[in-house]
Structures are given as C-alpha cells and as structure tokens.
Design a protein around this motif. Structure first.
Motif, PDB file in Angstrom:
ATOM      1  N   ALA A   1      -1.921   4.956 -13.937  1.00  0.00           N
ATOM      2  CA  ALA A   1      -0.891   3.981 -13.548  1.00  0.00           C
ATOM      3  C   ALA A   1      -0.831   2.848 -14.573  1.00  0.00           C
ATOM      4  O   ALA A   1       0.251   2.367 -14.926  1.00  0.00           O
ATOM      5  N   GLN A   2      -2.003   2.442 -15.060  1.00  0.00           N
ATOM      6  CA  GLN A   2      -2.027   1.345 -16.039  1.00  0.00           C
ATOM      7  C   GLN A   2      -1.407   1.784 -17.360  1.00  0.00           C
ATOM      8  O   GLN A   2      -0.570   1.081 -17.923  1.00  0.00           O
ATOM      9  N   ASN A   3      -1.781   2.988 -17.810  1.00  0.00           N
ATOM     10  CA  ASN A   3      -1.320   3.436 -19.132  1.00  0.00           C
ATOM     11  C   ASN A   3       0.158   3.803 -19.141  1.00  0.00           C
ATOM     12  O   ASN A   3       0.894   3.425 -20.042  1.00  0.00           O
ATOM     13  N   LEU A   4       0.609   4.544 -18.120  1.00  0.00           N
ATOM     14  CA  LEU A   4       1.992   5.032 -18.137  1.00  0.00           C
ATOM     15  C   LEU A   4       2.986   3.994 -17.634  1.00  0.00           C
ATOM     16  O   LEU A   4       4.117   3.936 -18.087  1.00  0.00           O
ATOM     17  N   LEU A   5       2.536   3.197 -16.665  1.00  0.00           N
ATOM     18  CA  LEU A   5       3.483   2.337 -15.940  1.00  0.00           C
ATOM     19  C   LEU A   5       3.243   0.856 -16.218  1.00  0.00           C
ATOM     20  O   LEU A   5       4.084   0.014 -15.900  1.00  0.00           O
ATOM     21  N   GLY A   6       2.072   0.547 -16.768  1.00  0.00           N
ATOM     22  CA  GLY A   6       1.712  -0.860 -16.933  1.00  0.00           C
ATOM     23  C   GLY A   6       1.453  -1.523 -15.592  1.00  0.00           C
ATOM     24  O   GLY A   6       1.647  -2.726 -15.428  1.00  0.00           O
ATOM     25  N   TRP A   7       1.013  -0.725 -14.615  1.00  0.00           N
ATOM     26  CA  TRP A   7       0.791  -1.250 -13.256  1.00  0.00           C
ATOM     27  C   TRP A   7      -0.693  -1.318 -12.935  1.00  0.00           C
ATOM     28  O   TRP A   7      -1.444  -0.392 -13.254  1.00  0.00           O
ATOM     29  N   SER A   8      -1.078  -2.415 -12.331  1.00  0.00           N
ATOM     30  CA  SER A   8      -2.362  -2.461 -11.624  1.00  0.00           C
ATOM     31  C   SER A   8      -2.179  -3.466 -10.491  1.00  0.00           C
ATOM     32  O   SER A   8      -1.280  -4.317 -10.541  1.00  0.00           O
ATOM     33  N   PRO A   9      -3.004  -3.372  -9.453  1.00  0.00           N
ATOM     34  CA  PRO A   9      -2.784  -4.264  -8.313  1.00  0.00           C
ATOM     35  C   PRO A   9      -2.993  -5.726  -8.706  1.00  0.00           C
ATOM     36  O   PRO A   9      -3.868  -6.032  -9.507  1.00  0.00           O
ATOM     37  N   THR A  10      -2.195  -6.587  -8.118  1.00  0.00           N
ATOM     38  CA  THR A  10      -2.302  -8.020  -8.419  1.00  0.00           C
ATOM     39  C   THR A  10      -2.819  -8.807  -7.221  1.00  0.00           C
ATOM     40  O   THR A  10      -3.185  -9.964  -7.348  1.00  0.00           O
ATOM     41  N   LEU A  11      -2.795  -8.173  -6.044  1.00  0.00           N
ATOM     42  CA  LEU A  11      -3.129  -8.913  -4.818  1.00  0.00           C
ATOM     43  C   LEU A  11      -4.450  -8.414  -4.235  1.00  0.00           C
ATOM     44  O   LEU A  11      -4.721  -7.209  -4.225  1.00  0.00           O
ATOM     45  N   SER A  12      -5.246  -9.332  -3.733  1.00  0.00           N
ATOM     46  CA  SER A  12      -6.587  -9.000  -3.236  1.00  0.00           C
ATOM     47  C   SER A  12      -6.521  -8.409  -1.821  1.00  0.00           C
ATOM     48  O   SER A  12      -5.497  -8.522  -1.125  1.00  0.00           O
ATOM     49  N   ILE A  13      -7.644  -7.854  -1.417  1.00  0.00           N
ATOM     50  CA  ILE A  13      -7.745  -7.367  -0.036  1.00  0.00           C
ATOM     51  C   ILE A  13      -7.602  -8.531   0.938  1.00  0.00           C
ATOM     52  O   ILE A  13      -6.942  -8.410   1.975  1.00  0.00           O
ATOM     53  N   GLN A  14      -8.191  -9.657   0.588  1.00  0.00           N
ATOM     54  CA  GLN A  14      -8.077 -10.808   1.506  1.00  0.00           C
ATOM     55  C   GLN A  14      -6.611 -11.227   1.670  1.00  0.00           C
ATOM     56  O   GLN A  14      -6.188 -11.586   2.770  1.00  0.00           O
ATOM     57  N   SER A  15      -5.821 -11.175   0.605  1.00  0.00           N
ATOM     58  CA  SER A  15      -4.410 -11.554   0.773  1.00  0.00           C
ATOM     59  C   SER A  15      -3.670 -10.495   1.592  1.00  0.00           C
ATOM     60  O   SER A  15      -2.780 -10.829   2.384  1.00  0.00           O
ATOM     61  N   ALA A  16      -4.064  -9.238   1.446  1.00  0.00           N
ATOM     62  CA  ALA A  16      -3.432  -8.196   2.283  1.00  0.00           C
ATOM     63  C   ALA A  16      -3.761  -8.426   3.757  1.00  0.00           C
ATOM     64  O   ALA A  16      -2.891  -8.316   4.632  1.00  0.00           O
ATOM     65  N   ILE A  17      -5.020  -8.760   4.021  1.00  0.00           N
ATOM     66  CA  ILE A  17      -5.427  -9.008   5.414  1.00  0.00           C
ATOM     67  C   ILE A  17      -4.674 -10.234   5.964  1.00  0.00           C
ATOM     68  O   ILE A  17      -4.143 -10.204   7.077  1.00  0.00           O
ATOM     69  N   ALA A  18      -4.599 -11.291   5.151  1.00  0.00           N
ATOM     70  CA  ALA A  18      -3.922 -12.514   5.601  1.00  0.00           C
ATOM     71  C   ALA A  18      -2.438 -12.236   5.870  1.00  0.00           C
ATOM     72  O   ALA A  18      -1.889 -12.671   6.896  1.00  0.00           O
ATOM     73  N   ASP A  19      -1.785 -11.489   4.967  1.00  0.00           N
ATOM     74  CA  ASP A  19      -0.359 -11.179   5.167  1.00  0.00           C
ATOM     75  C   ASP A  19      -0.168 -10.295   6.397  1.00  0.00           C
ATOM     76  O   ASP A  19       0.789 -10.456   7.155  1.00  0.00           O
ATOM     77  N   ASN A  20      -1.103  -9.359   6.597  1.00  0.00           N
ATOM     78  CA  ASN A  20      -1.009  -8.464   7.761  1.00  0.00           C
ATOM     79  C   ASN A  20      -1.125  -9.264   9.063  1.00  0.00           C
ATOM     80  O   ASN A  20      -0.372  -9.064  10.021  1.00  0.00           O
ATOM     81  N   LEU A  21      -2.086 -10.213   9.082  1.00  0.00           N
ATOM     82  CA  LEU A  21      -2.291 -11.028  10.283  1.00  0.00           C
ATOM     83  C   LEU A  21      -1.073 -11.917  10.569  1.00  0.00           C
ATOM     84  O   LEU A  21      -0.628 -12.046  11.709  1.00  0.00           O
TER      85      LEU A  21
END
Ligand SMILES: NC(=O)c1ccc[n+]([C@@H]2O[C@H](COP(=O)([O-])OP(=O)(O)OC[C@H]3O[C@@H](n4cnc5c(N)ncnc54)[C@H](O)[C@@H]3O)[C@@H](O)[C@H]2O)c1
Length: 328
Positions: A298-318
């Motif tokens: 994903a990094q090599n072909l798309l220039g993508w890697s995750p930018t958001l932490s697990i804690q931010s995912a949990i906070a957004d989910n809550l």
C-alpha cells in the motif's frame, strides 16, 4: 471525478463517499438499503436499487456518463449468516457482482475498486501477513470475497478491466466529522463489546491469555475507517500508477504493526479515562492467536499508510455511538 459507489449507504461505503467529497470528487451511490441507512445518502446522488438491476445501471450511466470508476462495497457481510445460508451469499455477493461488472465493462467503465477482506487468508499461522501469502477462506462469506477477486482478475485479462482489491483488516471508528459511522449491532466484535461493557449493557471477558504473543493475548490489526476511506479516494486518483505494471492489484489495508487485545483494552481505558473490570478466561473454540498485515505494498504503490491511531478510532467510535443512539 465522478465515482459510482455501490453500498454507499453502508458503514464503509458512506465513509468512502465522504472522503471522495473531501477530495473534490462526486460519489454516485447505488444501494438497495438491505442493510444501509438512507440518512447516509443525504445530499448525495443516490439510486435505490440492486447492483444486478441492469436497467437501473443503464439509467445511472445515462444520467451520469462521466462516471469514471466504481468502488464496489455492496455485499452481505455477516459470517454466521453466510454459514447458515451459503446460497444467498454466493448469489448476492458473487453472482450479482459478476453481472454488475460485466455490465460496467460493456458501458466502458472498467476501473474497479473492491472491498475485499483479510478473512480470505484464513488462519495463516504467521503473525505477519503479506499479499503473497496463500489464500484459504474459512467461511462462505470469505469465499465470496475470494471469488469476486477472481472475477476481477479474469475480467482484467479478458475485457481490459483494471481492478484494485483492498483486503481490509479490522475496520473501526467513524468519520471524524461524524457524518456517518457504524450502525449495526455487532456484539461479537471487540470494540462494540467493550463499549457495551463500559456502558453497563453487556459483559466482557478477555478470552485467551496464553497465546505465543508479546503479552499472551491475541494479536489483531485495527485500522481507522477514515484511513480505509482515504485509501479509496487516493486509489481512484492513482489508477494509472497503481495498475502500471499489472491491471489487477490486491493490496492489504491494515495498521502495519498489530495490537494485542490487552493493548487495545488499555487504549480503550485511556480514551474513557478509567480502568475496566475485566475477567480473563480460556480461549473460545475456534479462536486463533491472530495476525497483522505488512503494508509495504500500500505504501509503495499507493503512497498510503494509516494516519490515525487506535485511540482516535476508539474516541470517534464512542462519539458516534452517543450521537447515533441519541437520534434513534
Ligand atoms: N466492516 C468491516 O470490518 C469489513 C472488513 C472487510 C471487508 N468489508 C467489506 O466492506 C464492504 C462494506 O462493508 P460494511 O461494513 O460497510 O457493510 P454494510 O452492510 O454497512 O454495507 C454494505 C452496503 O451494501 C448494500 N448492499 C448489499 N447488497 C446489495 C445489493 N445486492 N445491491 C445494492 N446494495 C447492496 C447494503 O444495503 C449496505 O448499505 C463489504 O463488501 C464488506 O464485505 C468490511
């Protein structure tokens, strides 16, 4: 760019629509609402109907001839349901995808992005998964994802299609701007179980604490739904680059590092600001030590890697949980 998004009224599809809009693109949603939410289509171009309704697909392209690619998220997604009724899953997910993609090829719209799943790897016995690992789907649901990948691979050879299939690991969180988020009861998944437990609405047991991992609990790979959505928006823009060497590309989308269940619980506790009272028990039948994915492709072909932490995912989910349930 104008992009057809099947399943755009669902959890991930609607977040992809937001990511596309934020990058200046226009999603056109095709969704039957069999599970999706009409409110997730608000202020968006929306056609209610089935992906295999060819007259409807014709109408969409008559009205939007400038659609240049398709993000195909529409599917039934519940593993136990697929075990109980495989016919329905093969029909809805595979046969209808075959019909839709052939039609799209006839219409000259041959660039596809597909929501595949890490579940097609089965239990690899390895902690680090890569795209070249053997595929071994363990349920009819996972098999439907694998079969759709094969359809796309073969269409790329026969009909000049290009396909980027994203194998998502565990998707969590909600759109950080709270436009959409998870809307289904999922009492078997880790984060929903923790949320219910924390709100006094369910019991949480930590099952399995003697796995050969860094703290004895299973390893998982969680990725924020917004990062997943952004991968699609980037891919829509970079089809030529991603498919420069091959018209079919399978790409894993995950964190790249993995988290143990105990670490995930600690992240949850950090977000809610208190310790949870958690009982530890033996693993359940069928539990596995788990795995995470490398994300070099994903990094090599798309220039993508995750930018958001697990804690931010949990906070957004809550945050989303409270908004969604207060509007019910
Ligand atoms: N949620 C995850 O963690 C996860 C992980 C791996 C892969 N996926 C894949 O991502 C995609 C989206 O998943 P989700 O979690 O957003 O599920 P979801 O149920 O919220 O979204 C699926 C959408 O597809 C629509 N749909 C289903 N069958 C249809 C049909 N025949 N015609 C038109 N619309 C139809 C539903 O109404 C729904 O809006 C699915 O393909 C799923 O297999 C999800």
């Amino acid at each position: 760019m104008k992009v057809l998004v099947t399943g755009g009224a669902g959890y991930i599809g609607s977040t992809i629509c937001s990511a596309l809009e934020d990058r200046g693109h226009t999603p056109v949603i095709l969704d039957s609402l069999i599970t999706g939410r009409i409110e997730f289509t608000k202020n968006r171009i929306f056609y209610k109907g089935d992906i295999a309704d060819l007259a409807l697909v014709d109408k969409i392209f008559e009205e939007h001839p400038d659609i240049c690619s398709t993000v195909h998220c529409a599917a039934l997604t519940v593993v136990p349901e697929s075990v109980a009724d495989p016919y329905n899953y093969y029909n809805e997910n595979v046969a209808k995808t075959n019909i839709l993609l052939k039609k799209l090829c006839e219409l000259g719209c041959k660039d596809f992005l597909f929501s595949s799943s890490a579940s097609i790897y089965g239990d690899t016995k390895k902690q680090e998964v890569t795209e070249s690992d053997p595929l071994n789907p363990q349920s009819p649901y996972a098999a439907t994802k694998y079969m759709c990948e094969l359809i796309m691979r073969d269409f790329s050879v026969a009909y000049g299609a290009r396909a980027i299939v994203f194998r998502y690991f565990n998707v969590v969180g909600a759109d950080p701007s709270m436009r959409t988020g998870p809307y289904k009861d999922a009492p078997t998944l880790l984060l929903p179980r923790l949320i219910l437990h924390d709100k006094g609405l369910g019991q949480f047991k930590l099952t399995g604490v003697n796995w050969p991992t860094r703290d004895g609990t299973g390893v998982r790979d969680y990725v924020h739904v917004w990062d997943i959505a952004m991968a699609h928006a980037l891919a829509v823009e970079r089809f030529d680059t991603v498919c420069a060497d091959a018209p079919f590309q399978a790409i894993n989308l995950g964190s790249g590092s993995g988290v143990t269940v105990r670490e995930f619980i600690r992240d949850f506790e950090a977000v809610v600001g208190h310790k949870l009272d958690i009982e530890e028990t033996d693993p359940r039948p069928g539990d596995v030590a788990g795995a995470f994915t490398k994300i070099d492709k994903a990094q090599n072909l798309l220039g993508w890697s995750p930018t958001l932490s697990i804690q931010s995912a949990i906070a957004d989910n809550l945050k989303w949980y409270d908004i969604y349930n207060s509007n019910k």
